[in-house]
Design a protein around this motif. Structure first.
Motif, PDB file in Angstrom:
ATOM      1  N   LEU A  30       6.305  45.955  25.822  1.00  0.00           N
ATOM      2  CA  LEU A  30       7.648  45.489  25.474  1.00  0.00           C
ATOM      3  C   LEU A  30       8.037  45.778  24.028  1.00  0.00           C
ATOM      4  CD1 LEU A  30       7.674  42.069  27.302  1.00  0.00           C
ATOM      5  CD2 LEU A  30       8.843  44.163  27.965  1.00  0.00           C
ATOM      6  N   LYS A  31       7.122  46.281  23.233  1.00  0.00           N
ATOM      7  CA  LYS A  31       7.412  46.500  21.810  1.00  0.00           C
ATOM      8  C   LYS A  31       8.534  47.503  21.578  1.00  0.00           C
ATOM      9  CE  LYS A  31       3.104  44.963  19.814  1.00  0.00           C
ATOM     10  NZ  LYS A  31       1.935  45.292  19.020  1.00  0.00           N
ATOM     11  N   ALA A  32       8.752  48.391  22.513  1.00  0.00           N
ATOM     12  CA  ALA A  32       9.799  49.404  22.355  1.00  0.00           C
ATOM     13  C   ALA A  32      11.168  48.901  22.803  1.00  0.00           C
ATOM     14  CB  ALA A  32       9.433  50.664  23.133  1.00  0.00           C
ATOM     15  N   THR A  33      11.246  47.663  23.269  1.00  0.00           N
ATOM     16  CA  THR A  33      12.525  47.113  23.711  1.00  0.00           C
ATOM     17  C   THR A  33      13.052  46.133  22.662  1.00  0.00           C
ATOM     18  OG1 THR A  33      11.521  45.253  24.902  1.00  0.00           O
ATOM     19  CG2 THR A  33      11.835  47.306  26.130  1.00  0.00           C
ATOM     20  N   THR A  34      14.360  45.917  22.693  1.00  0.00           N
ATOM     21  CA  THR A  34      14.978  44.963  21.769  1.00  0.00           C
ATOM     22  C   THR A  34      15.240  43.648  22.490  1.00  0.00           C
ATOM     23  OG1 THR A  34      17.244  45.555  22.331  1.00  0.00           O
ATOM     24  CG2 THR A  34      16.159  46.864  20.584  1.00  0.00           C
ATOM     25  N   PRO A  35      15.413  42.567  21.736  1.00  0.00           N
ATOM     26  CA  PRO A  35      15.767  41.304  22.379  1.00  0.00           C
ATOM     27  C   PRO A  35      17.046  41.430  23.220  1.00  0.00           C
ATOM     28  CG  PRO A  35      15.102  40.891  20.132  1.00  0.00           C
ATOM     29  CD  PRO A  35      15.182  42.391  20.298  1.00  0.00           C
ATOM     30  N   SER A  36      18.021  42.182  22.732  1.00  0.00           N
ATOM     31  CA  SER A  36      19.270  42.350  23.486  1.00  0.00           C
ATOM     32  C   SER A  36      19.041  43.073  24.803  1.00  0.00           C
ATOM     33  CB  SER A  36      20.303  43.100  22.652  1.00  0.00           C
ATOM     34  OG  SER A  36      20.685  42.315  21.554  1.00  0.00           O
ATOM     35  N   GLN A  37      18.179  44.088  24.796  1.00  0.00           N
ATOM     36  CA  GLN A  37      17.866  44.794  26.044  1.00  0.00           C
ATOM     37  C   GLN A  37      17.170  43.867  27.030  1.00  0.00           C
ATOM     38  OE1 GLN A  37      15.541  47.913  24.181  1.00  0.00           O
ATOM     39  NE2 GLN A  37      17.044  49.458  24.820  1.00  0.00           N
ATOM     40  N   ARG A  38      16.213  43.096  26.534  1.00  0.00           N
ATOM     41  CA  ARG A  38      15.483  42.191  27.420  1.00  0.00           C
ATOM     42  C   ARG A  38      16.401  41.103  27.963  1.00  0.00           C
ATOM     43  NH1 ARG A  38      11.822  43.046  23.151  1.00  0.00           N
ATOM     44  NH2 ARG A  38      12.183  40.969  22.303  1.00  0.00           N
ATOM     45  N   ALA A  39      17.271  40.555  27.113  1.00  0.00           N
ATOM     46  CA  ALA A  39      18.192  39.504  27.547  1.00  0.00           C
ATOM     47  C   ALA A  39      19.180  40.040  28.572  1.00  0.00           C
ATOM     48  CB  ALA A  39      18.929  38.915  26.344  1.00  0.00           C
ATOM     49  N   ALA A  40      19.720  41.223  28.324  1.00  0.00           N
ATOM     50  CA  ALA A  40      20.679  41.814  29.266  1.00  0.00           C
ATOM     51  C   ALA A  40      20.020  42.104  30.605  1.00  0.00           C
ATOM     52  CB  ALA A  40      21.271  43.090  28.676  1.00  0.00           C
ATOM     53  N   ALA A  41      18.805  42.630  30.575  1.00  0.00           N
ATOM     54  CA  ALA A  41      18.100  42.934  31.823  1.00  0.00           C
ATOM     55  C   ALA A  41      17.836  41.658  32.606  1.00  0.00           C
ATOM     56  CB  ALA A  41      16.793  43.663  31.524  1.00  0.00           C
ATOM     57  N   GLN A  42      17.432  40.610  31.914  1.00  0.00           N
ATOM     58  CA  GLN A  42      17.175  39.357  32.614  1.00  0.00           C
ATOM     59  C   GLN A  42      18.464  38.761  33.163  1.00  0.00           C
ATOM     60  OE1 GLN A  42      15.194  36.211  30.524  1.00  0.00           O
ATOM     61  NE2 GLN A  42      14.553  35.309  32.437  1.00  0.00           N
TER      62      GLN A  42
ATOM     63  N   ALA B 168      31.406  30.886  35.472  1.00  0.00           N
ATOM     64  CA  ALA B 168      31.199  29.859  34.445  1.00  0.00           C
ATOM     65  C   ALA B 168      29.753  29.858  33.933  1.00  0.00           C
ATOM     66  CB  ALA B 168      31.555  28.483  35.003  1.00  0.00           C
ATOM     67  N   GLN B 169      28.807  30.177  34.796  1.00  0.00           N
ATOM     68  CA  GLN B 169      27.402  30.182  34.400  1.00  0.00           C
ATOM     69  C   GLN B 169      27.022  31.416  33.573  1.00  0.00           C
ATOM     70  OE1 GLN B 169      25.840  29.902  38.413  1.00  0.00           O
ATOM     71  NE2 GLN B 169      24.845  27.941  37.916  1.00  0.00           N
ATOM     72  N   MET B 170      27.656  32.543  33.848  1.00  0.00           N
ATOM     73  CA  MET B 170      27.243  33.815  33.243  1.00  0.00           C
ATOM     74  C   MET B 170      27.143  33.780  31.713  1.00  0.00           C
ATOM     75  SD  MET B 170      26.211  36.263  35.140  1.00  0.00           S
ATOM     76  CE  MET B 170      26.434  37.638  34.012  1.00  0.00           C
ATOM     77  N   PRO B 171      28.166  33.351  30.985  1.00  0.00           N
ATOM     78  CA  PRO B 171      28.035  33.372  29.518  1.00  0.00           C
ATOM     79  C   PRO B 171      26.964  32.401  29.015  1.00  0.00           C
ATOM     80  CG  PRO B 171      30.136  32.387  30.155  1.00  0.00           C
ATOM     81  CD  PRO B 171      29.506  32.920  31.403  1.00  0.00           C
ATOM     82  N   LYS B 172      26.782  31.290  29.697  1.00  0.00           N
ATOM     83  CA  LYS B 172      25.756  30.324  29.293  1.00  0.00           C
ATOM     84  C   LYS B 172      24.358  30.899  29.511  1.00  0.00           C
ATOM     85  CE  LYS B 172      28.764  26.462  30.435  1.00  0.00           C
ATOM     86  NZ  LYS B 172      29.048  25.403  31.398  1.00  0.00           N
ATOM     87  N   ILE B 173      24.160  31.519  30.661  1.00  0.00           N
ATOM     88  CA  ILE B 173      22.858  32.117  30.976  1.00  0.00           C
ATOM     89  C   ILE B 173      22.588  33.282  30.027  1.00  0.00           C
ATOM     90  CG2 ILE B 173      21.544  33.401  32.731  1.00  0.00           C
ATOM     91  CD1 ILE B 173      21.828  30.358  33.305  1.00  0.00           C
ATOM     92  N   ALA B 174      23.601  34.101  29.769  1.00  0.00           N
ATOM     93  CA  ALA B 174      23.431  35.223  28.842  1.00  0.00           C
ATOM     94  C   ALA B 174      23.039  34.720  27.452  1.00  0.00           C
ATOM     95  CB  ALA B 174      24.708  36.058  28.778  1.00  0.00           C
ATOM     96  N   ALA B 175      23.656  33.652  27.000  1.00  0.00           N
ATOM     97  CA  ALA B 175      23.347  33.100  25.680  1.00  0.00           C
ATOM     98  C   ALA B 175      21.919  32.547  25.633  1.00  0.00           C
ATOM     99  CB  ALA B 175      24.347  32.007  25.314  1.00  0.00           C
ATOM    100  N   ILE B 176      21.501  31.869  26.682  1.00  0.00           N
ATOM    101  CA  ILE B 176      20.128  31.349  26.743  1.00  0.00           C
ATOM    102  C   ILE B 176      19.133  32.507  26.752  1.00  0.00           C
ATOM    103  CG2 ILE B 176      18.455  30.167  28.241  1.00  0.00           C
ATOM    104  CD1 ILE B 176      20.811  28.290  29.076  1.00  0.00           C
ATOM    105  N   ASN B 177      19.399  33.518  27.554  1.00  0.00           N
ATOM    106  CA  ASN B 177      18.492  34.666  27.610  1.00  0.00           C
ATOM    107  C   ASN B 177      18.391  35.350  26.251  1.00  0.00           C
ATOM    108  OD1 ASN B 177      17.788  34.295  30.283  1.00  0.00           O
ATOM    109  ND2 ASN B 177      19.392  35.641  31.047  1.00  0.00           N
ATOM    110  N   GLN B 178      19.511  35.488  25.550  1.00  0.00           N
ATOM    111  CA  GLN B 178      19.498  36.111  24.226  1.00  0.00           C
ATOM    112  C   GLN B 178      18.713  35.253  23.229  1.00  0.00           C
ATOM    113  OE1 GLN B 178      20.735  39.199  23.412  1.00  0.00           O
ATOM    114  NE2 GLN B 178      19.824  38.910  21.394  1.00  0.00           N
ATOM    115  N   LYS B 179      18.982  33.974  23.238  1.00  0.00           N
ATOM    116  CA  LYS B 179      18.305  33.048  22.325  1.00  0.00           C
ATOM    117  C   LYS B 179      16.785  33.144  22.463  1.00  0.00           C
ATOM    118  CE  LYS B 179      17.715  28.034  21.718  1.00  0.00           C
ATOM    119  NZ  LYS B 179      18.218  26.719  22.173  1.00  0.00           N
ATOM    120  N   TYR B 180      16.319  33.116  23.698  1.00  0.00           N
ATOM    121  CA  TYR B 180      14.876  33.107  23.902  1.00  0.00           C
ATOM    122  C   TYR B 180      14.267  34.501  23.792  1.00  0.00           C
ATOM    123  CZ  TYR B 180      15.056  28.182  24.645  1.00  0.00           C
ATOM    124  OH  TYR B 180      15.234  26.830  24.434  1.00  0.00           O
ATOM    125  N   ALA B 181      15.025  35.538  24.036  1.00  0.00           N
ATOM    126  CA  ALA B 181      14.524  36.897  23.786  1.00  0.00           C
ATOM    127  C   ALA B 181      14.282  37.071  22.289  1.00  0.00           C
ATOM    128  CB  ALA B 181      15.513  37.940  24.312  1.00  0.00           C
TER     129      ALA B 181
END
Length: 130
Positions: free
Chosen positions: A31-43, A56-69
């Motif tokens: 995973l070292k070659a990936t960025t947090p944004s790539q991982r969050a978007a893929a998830q 309604a869920q999409m922006p919340k889930i995207a934000a959580i995925n980005q935060k934790y990526a």
């Protein structure tokens, strides 16, 4: 295999590793070659298709995925290996799961939780072909 699919599969592998068996250094290295944004978007894409997220869920889930990526980035990039790295990743994932559980319906969260093994197996098959 296209780059987006490989990124999504690598993310899935990472999640499966972080939540199950002890992670090895080479698992994180993938995973070292990936960025947090790539991982969050893929998830987020994976969750959208698997869990039928609402508009309604999409922006919340995207934000959580980005935060934790972003929180996972130092773990992925760390030269440390072994149990400490796995425990740190697991703690981050547990916090993320708690946030996701507040956004997802009980059925969606159950499907998310139960798909972790499926993700791990699918990714193993794909990565062995690369």
């Amino acid at each position: 295999m296209n780059k987006a699919l490989r990124t999504a599969l690598k993310l899935s592998l990472f999640l499966a590793i972080a939540l199950s068996t002890p992670a090895r250094a080479e698992d994180f290295d993938q995973l070292k070659a990936t960025t947090p944004s790539q991982r969050a978007a893929a998830q987020t894409d994976y969750m959208k298709s698997r869990l039928a997220l609402t508009d309604a869920q999409m922006p919340k889930i995207a934000a959580i995925n980005q935060k934790y990526a972003e929180q996972m980035e130092p773990v992925i990039k760390s030269a440390d290996g072994g149990l400490g790295k796995m425990l740190e990743a697991k703690a981050i994932q547990e916090n993320k799961d708690a946030e996701l559980q507040r956004i997802l319906t009980p059925d969606q969260f159950e499907r998310f939780a139960s798909s972790k093994d499926e993700m791990r197996e699918a990714v193993k098959r794909v990565l062995l072909k690369d």
